[in-house]
Design a protein around this motif. Structure first.
Motif, short mmCIF file in Angstrom:
data_model
loop_
_atom_site.label_atom_id
_atom_site.label_comp_id
_atom_site.label_asym_id
_atom_site.label_seq_id
_atom_site.Cartn_x
_atom_site.Cartn_y
_atom_site.Cartn_z
N ALA A 99 -8.66 -5.42 1.78
CA ALA A 99 -9.00 -4.52 0.67
C ALA A 99 -7.98 -3.40 0.51
O ALA A 99 -7.90 -2.79 -0.56
N THR A 100 -7.18 -3.13 1.54
CA THR A 100 -6.19 -2.05 1.46
C THR A 100 -4.94 -2.45 0.70
O THR A 100 -4.17 -1.60 0.27
N LEU A 101 -4.71 -3.74 0.55
CA LEU A 101 -3.40 -4.23 0.13
C LEU A 101 -2.96 -3.80 -1.27
O LEU A 101 -1.80 -3.44 -1.46
N ARG A 102 -3.85 -3.82 -2.24
CA ARG A 102 -3.43 -3.48 -3.60
C ARG A 102 -3.01 -2.01 -3.72
O ARG A 102 -2.03 -1.70 -4.40
N VAL A 103 -3.73 -1.11 -3.06
CA VAL A 103 -3.35 0.30 -3.10
C VAL A 103 -2.06 0.50 -2.32
O VAL A 103 -1.16 1.22 -2.76
N ARG A 104 -1.94 -0.14 -1.15
CA ARG A 104 -0.70 -0.07 -0.38
C ARG A 104 0.50 -0.50 -1.23
O ARG A 104 1.52 0.16 -1.26
N GLN A 105 0.33 -1.63 -1.92
CA GLN A 105 1.42 -2.16 -2.73
C GLN A 105 1.77 -1.20 -3.86
O GLN A 105 2.94 -0.87 -4.07
N ALA A 106 0.77 -0.74 -4.57
CA ALA A 106 1.01 0.10 -5.75
C ALA A 106 1.78 1.38 -5.38
O ALA A 106 2.68 1.78 -6.12
N LEU A 147 -11.63 1.76 -5.78
CA LEU A 147 -10.88 2.07 -4.56
C LEU A 147 -9.57 2.74 -4.96
O LEU A 147 -8.73 2.14 -5.62
N ILE A 148 -9.41 4.02 -4.58
CA ILE A 148 -8.22 4.76 -5.02
C ILE A 148 -7.37 5.28 -3.87
O ILE A 148 -6.23 5.70 -4.09
N SER A 149 -7.89 5.27 -2.64
CA SER A 149 -7.12 5.78 -1.50
C SER A 149 -7.50 4.98 -0.26
O SER A 149 -8.69 4.68 -0.07
N VAL A 150 -6.49 4.65 0.56
CA VAL A 150 -6.74 3.84 1.75
C VAL A 150 -5.95 4.40 2.93
O VAL A 150 -4.91 5.05 2.76
N VAL A 151 -6.44 4.11 4.12
CA VAL A 151 -5.73 4.45 5.35
C VAL A 151 -6.22 3.50 6.44
O VAL A 151 -7.37 3.05 6.44
N SER A 152 -5.32 3.19 7.37
CA SER A 152 -5.63 2.29 8.48
C SER A 152 -5.42 3.04 9.78
O SER A 152 -4.39 3.72 9.95
N CYS A 153 -6.37 2.93 10.70
CA CYS A 153 -6.32 3.66 11.98
C CYS A 153 -6.25 2.66 13.13
O CYS A 153 -6.97 1.66 13.15
#
Length: 140
Positions: free
Chosen positions: A15-22, A52-58
């Motif tokens: 689910a993080t990929l599209r925001v990461r890419q953009a 979904l407008i903001s993502v982060v991975s921990c």
């Protein structure tokens, strides 16, 4: 930030990929953005009006510290407090987990943003793919 209408949820890595890419890697294919270690992380998303407008991975490290990576907020929602809300949330989450320190590889263009959240620069700097980074950290 109480005026912001948002929710923060744990999300699957994909689910993080599209925001990461953009925002981070606009020229890279989605499938190339999936990191091998993504399955070992905990991923959070900030939703505004169900988008979904903001993502982060921990990622928890062996030394009891947490590294956050691939933090991105869609451009049209930047400078409105959403990214700050998401990082404040993960810092509180890390603290609840008894984490000693949280850190990231900050793009040099984002140093000021991270400083406002209490992270400090280390002497560790590097360049990858033409982008300058500095490791920034915060004791919890």
């Amino acid at each position: 930030m109480s005026h912001l209408n948002y929710s923060i949820e744990q999300i699957p890595p994909a689910a993080t990929l599209r925001v990461r890419q953009a925002e981070l890697y606009p020229l890279m294919l989605l499938k190339k953005l999936q990191l091998e270690e993504d399955e070992d992380g905990i991923h959070f998303g900030l939703f505004h009006d169900d988008k979904l407008i903001s993502v982060v991975s921990c990622f928890e490290k062996e030394d009891g510290c947490v590294q956050f990576r691939k933090f991105a907020t869609l451009k049209e929602f930047q400078h409105q407090g959403f990214g700050t809300a998401l990082l404040t949330y993960i810092m509180a989450f890390a603290e609840e987990q008894k984490t000693k320190k949280i850190w990231c590889n900050a793009r040099s263009t984002a140093i000021g943003f991270y400083q406002k959240l209490g992270l400090t620069e280390t002497d560790e700097k590097f360049t990858r793919d033409g982008i300058d980074y500095v490791i920034m950290e915060k004791e919890l």
